[in-house]
Design a protein around this motif. Structure first.
Motif, short mmCIF file in Angstrom:
data_model
loop_
_atom_site.label_atom_id
_atom_site.label_comp_id
_atom_site.label_asym_id
_atom_site.label_seq_id
_atom_site.Cartn_x
_atom_site.Cartn_y
_atom_site.Cartn_z
N PHE A 1 2.11 -2.91 4.68
CA PHE A 1 1.81 -1.52 5.03
C PHE A 1 3.08 -0.85 5.54
CE2 PHE A 1 -2.09 -3.85 5.25
CZ PHE A 1 -3.06 -2.97 4.75
N CYS B 1 -8.65 -2.74 3.82
CA CYS B 1 -8.15 -3.83 2.96
C CYS B 1 -8.64 -5.19 3.41
CB CYS B 1 -6.63 -3.80 2.94
SG CYS B 1 -5.92 -2.39 2.04
N LEU C 1 -2.92 4.11 10.04
CA LEU C 1 -2.46 2.78 9.64
C LEU C 1 -3.51 1.71 9.88
CD1 LEU C 1 -0.32 0.68 8.84
CD2 LEU C 1 0.56 0.80 11.18
N THR D 1 0.84 -1.19 0.00
CA THR D 1 0.00 0.00 0.00
C THR D 1 0.88 1.24 0.00
OG1 THR D 1 -0.09 -0.02 2.41
CG2 THR D 1 -1.86 -1.16 1.22
N VAL E 1 -5.58 -0.73 7.16
CA VAL E 1 -5.61 -2.19 7.29
C VAL E 1 -7.05 -2.69 7.32
CG1 VAL E 1 -5.05 -4.14 8.80
CG2 VAL E 1 -3.36 -2.32 8.43
#
Length: 200
Positions: free
Chosen positions: A114, A153, A146, A78, A150
């Motif tokens: 990430f 996704c 962050l 990402t 996550v």
């Protein structure tokens, strides 16, 4: 599904704990931490992990991303960059469908990567991915936390798990104007050669 979630140099224990909880929520058994800059087993991380505490304890630590991805054949990274217009980005839904396909194979592990909270992934780290995605946000404030990135996704991967046919339709709610009733076929994921050229 053999999928590893990889955090590169995470600095916030609250974020790491939140990601562990998300892994538990979405059935991701492998959490890999590359040179973490915080105590992933500390009180703050454990407090946020709630029932994902075991994932913190079992998290694998690596010195660099290359080491963390040594057993992975499909990698999606990402990127939050908006200044590099030449960076070839794959539609998030299609890239994650490609990743899921690899994770379902018994041959190897797939990885979702990430970057650092403050500066993301370096060019060398992005080169290690087969696909690079950026989650669309409002231009006025484009930076995602962050753990929020996550969550988006992993939710999409779960959607694909429950509705595999969706992989060939619209890439998800981050595409402007997409709807469940009127799916839009997205472009093919960007070829590896284009990624290499953009980052060289």
């Amino acid at each position: 599904m053999s999928l590893a979630l990889v955090l590169v140099e995470p600095a916030g224990p609250l974020n790491v704990g939140s990601v562990a909880r998300l892994c538990a929520n979405f059935g991701i058994a492998q959490l890999r931490l590359v040179a973490p800059r915080c105590d992933h087993l500390g009180e703050e991380a454990r407090r946020m992990a709630v029932h994902g505490g075991l994932l913190l304890e079992q998290a694998r630590l690596y010195g660099d991303l290359t080491e963390a991805l040594a057993d992975c054949r499909r990698v999606v990274a990402t990127s939050g960059r908006i200044e590099h217009e030449a960076l070839p980005l794959a539609p998030a839904g299609e890239a994650l469908a490609w990743l899921r396909e690899g994770a379902l194979s018994s041959e190897s592990t797939a990885a979702l990567v990430f970057g650092r909270e403050d500066r993301g992934l370096s060019n060398d780290e992005l080169r290690q991915a087969g696909r690079v995605v950026r989650l669309s946000t409002a231009p006025a404030y484009s930076s995602l936390n962050l753990s929020h990135a996550v969550a988006i996704c992993l939710h999409e991967l779960q959607r694909l798990e429950e509705h595999p046919a969706a992989a060939e339709l619209a890439p998800g709610p981050w595409r402007s104007g997409s709807t469940e009733s009127a799916p839009v076929r997205a472009a093919e994921p960007s070829p590896r050669a284009a990624l290499e050229a953009a980052l060289s």
